[in-house]
Design an enzyme around this catalytic site. Structure first.
Site, PDB file in Angstrom:
ATOM      1  N   LYS A 192       0.862  -1.188   0.000  1.00  0.00           N
ATOM      2  CA  LYS A 192       0.000   0.000   0.000  1.00  0.00           C
ATOM      3  C   LYS A 192       0.885   1.221   0.000  1.00  0.00           C
ATOM      4  O   LYS A 192       2.032   1.174   0.457  1.00  0.00           O
ATOM      5  CB  LYS A 192      -0.872   0.008   1.266  1.00  0.00           C
ATOM      6  CG  LYS A 192      -2.121   0.836   1.139  1.00  0.00           C
ATOM      7  CD  LYS A 192      -3.243   0.038   0.496  1.00  0.00           C
ATOM      8  CE  LYS A 192      -4.478   0.851   0.288  1.00  0.00           C
ATOM      9  NZ  LYS A 192      -5.634  -0.009  -0.003  1.00  0.00           N
TER      10      LYS A 192
ATOM     11  N   ASP B  37      -7.040   4.360  -4.359  1.00  0.00           N
ATOM     12  CA  ASP B  37      -7.677   4.202  -3.049  1.00  0.00           C
ATOM     13  C   ASP B  37      -8.318   5.574  -2.779  1.00  0.00           C
ATOM     14  O   ASP B  37      -8.540   6.333  -3.733  1.00  0.00           O
ATOM     15  CB  ASP B  37      -6.653   3.811  -1.968  1.00  0.00           C
ATOM     16  CG  ASP B  37      -7.300   3.270  -0.691  1.00  0.00           C
ATOM     17  OD1 ASP B  37      -7.671   2.086  -0.651  1.00  0.00           O
ATOM     18  OD2 ASP B  37      -7.472   4.036   0.285  1.00  0.00           O
TER      19      ASP B  37
END
Ligand code: GLU
Length: 446
Positions: free
Chosen positions: A127, A167
């Site tokens: 991430k 995201d």
């Protein structure tokens, strides 16, 4: 409760990651499920798989300097946490939000590792993001930021190494600027290095809709396991970004009715059902606020007091952000007759909230299972890129539905096998841990 053998491991995680509360919370939630695994599979303990899995393989933090439209220099901080590559290249989104810090990215990377394992696709977990706030920034400012961000990040990426996507705060616009800069620096049209691309430039159909659609498919499967369906159900969705909008669209298509959704300013209630086309126009096309939706739909009311979770519903879909649904909110939902919750966001329910739902027998689909449709469809995008192919919407959506059904069934069966029937939290944590852990043992001490 954590098994006492795991308490020491957790204490070590807290000591080594001070102040990273969300990361500690995410680790604790997984460790709470793993007690029975150590009894059944002692080899994993011998190989210190839990200790290894809690430590990211690599973490990169970098300066992102850029110039705003007035010519002033701005400095942000960029992150990429490459968490685990036992199952495939690091895979996971980038989040641009002022609250982003290392602890946020680590919690998301940790969750991603398990989520990606559940999809059954060959992808590891990672991430990234930055504390950049895209709100109120012009397209050219966002472009300059993305170009500067990628000028550092590109050296860590590659279709077989690390594959970011979107995201919160990162959608097709940002992925476009990031991809353009990657292509320029490397002189390679390496489609598979990013997912969530536009469909005109090697992206895949359904990727935009996938997280929201997948969450609803998961909710439908949980209800079906109890002989119920979404037909005629009243739903409340938090958020009004990409995940929320497409969750609402799918609920509508499957015969349910979404009566409320929200953003950080407040929430709207529309008893006639949220009009998803108006919502898309306001929130996605115009990048406006949810209050504007109420202005445009005469039947809707905008509220700034209280919480969206006070609106009575059968099914709740938290699709906004971490820790947005507290123990108090869960109590209100239970009191009002909610029977199922599926998490479209990552860790939106606090530990107290999760406990309340499980104790009350509410069907509860944790994010790492229920929102895995987004990253699963990213893996389908990678497949299409690798074969230079592009699939139809119908075919891709059918694949997504199959994947969500198989995630549901695996979580359900694993919960049963480990003595916690109907507990999707235990099922998701154990099934994904076993998959990653066994691969790590097979690959040796690396
Ligand atoms: N950010 C999304 C998630 O939380 C998608 C990640 C991806 O497609 O790589 O799963």
């Amino acid at each position: 409760m954590i098994d006492e053998k795991l308490e020491g491991i957790f204490a070590d995680v807290v000591r080594r990651n001070p102040g990273e509360l969300e990361f500690q919370q995410a680790v604790r939630e997984v460790l709470e499920s793993l007690g029975p695994v150590l009894v059944k599979d002692p080899e994993l303990a011998e190989h210190k798989v839990i200790e290894r899995i809690c430590e990211p393989e690599r973490q990169v933090i970098f300066r992102v300097p850029w110039q705003d439209d007035t010519g002033e220099i701005q400095i942000n901080r960029g992150f990429r946490v490459e968490f685990n590559s036992a199952l495939g290249p690091y895979k996971g989104g980038l989040r641009f939000h002022p609250s982003v810090h290392l602890g946020t990215v680590k919690f998301l990377g940790f969750e991603q590792t398990f989520k990606n394992a559940l999809t059954g696709m060959p992808i590891g977990g990672g991430k990234g993001g930055a504390d950049f706030d895209p709100k109120g920034r012009s397209d050219t400012e966002v472009m300059r930021f993305c170009q500067s961000f990628m000028t550092e990040l590109y050296r860590h990426l590659g279709e077989h190494t690390d594959v970011p996507a979107g995201d919160v705060g990162v959608g097709t616009r940002e992925i476009g600027y990031l991809f353009g800069q990657y292509k320029r620096i490397t002189n390679r049209y390496e489609s598979g290095v990013l997912t969530g691309k536009g469909i005109d430039w090697s992206g895949a159909l359904v990727r935009t809709e996938a997280t929201g659609y997948g969450t609803v498919f998961f909710a439908r499967k949980m209800l079906a396991a109890r002989g119920d369906s979404l037909d005629g159900k009243t739903c409340v969705v938090s958020g009004s970004g990409n995940v929320a909008v497409y969750a609402i669209e799918k609920v509508n298509q499957l015969g349910g009715r979404v009566v409320a959704c929200s953003d950080s300013d407040g929430y709207v209630v529309d008893e006639k059902g949220i009009d998803v086309e108006v919502l898309k126009a306001v929130k996605l096309d115009e990048r406006g606020r949810i209050a504007d939706y109420a202005d445009r739909c005469g039947t809707a009311r905008f509220h700034t007091k209280g919480s969206v979770w006070e609106v009575p519903c059968d099914v709740a879909l938290p699709c906004a952000t971490q820790n947005e649904l507290t123990g108090r909110d869960a109590a209100a939902l239970i009191r009002n007759g909610c029977i199922a919750v599926a998490e479209g966001a990552n860790m939106p329910t606090t530990p107290e909230g999760v406990r309340a739902f499980l104790d009350a027998g509410v069907l509860f689909g944790p994010g790492k299972a229920a929102n895995a449709g987004g990253v699963a469809t990213s893996a389908l995008e990678m497949q299409q890129n690798a074969s230079r192919d592009s699939w139809t919407f119908e075919h891709t959506e059918a694949r997504l539905a199959e994947i969500m059904a198989s995630i549901h069934d695996r979580c359900f069966a694993t919960a049963d096998e480990f003595g916690a029937p109907g507990n999707y939290v235990v099922g998701a944590n154990i099934a994904s841990f076993l998959k990653v852990g066994r691969a790590m043992v097979a690959l040796g001490l690396v």
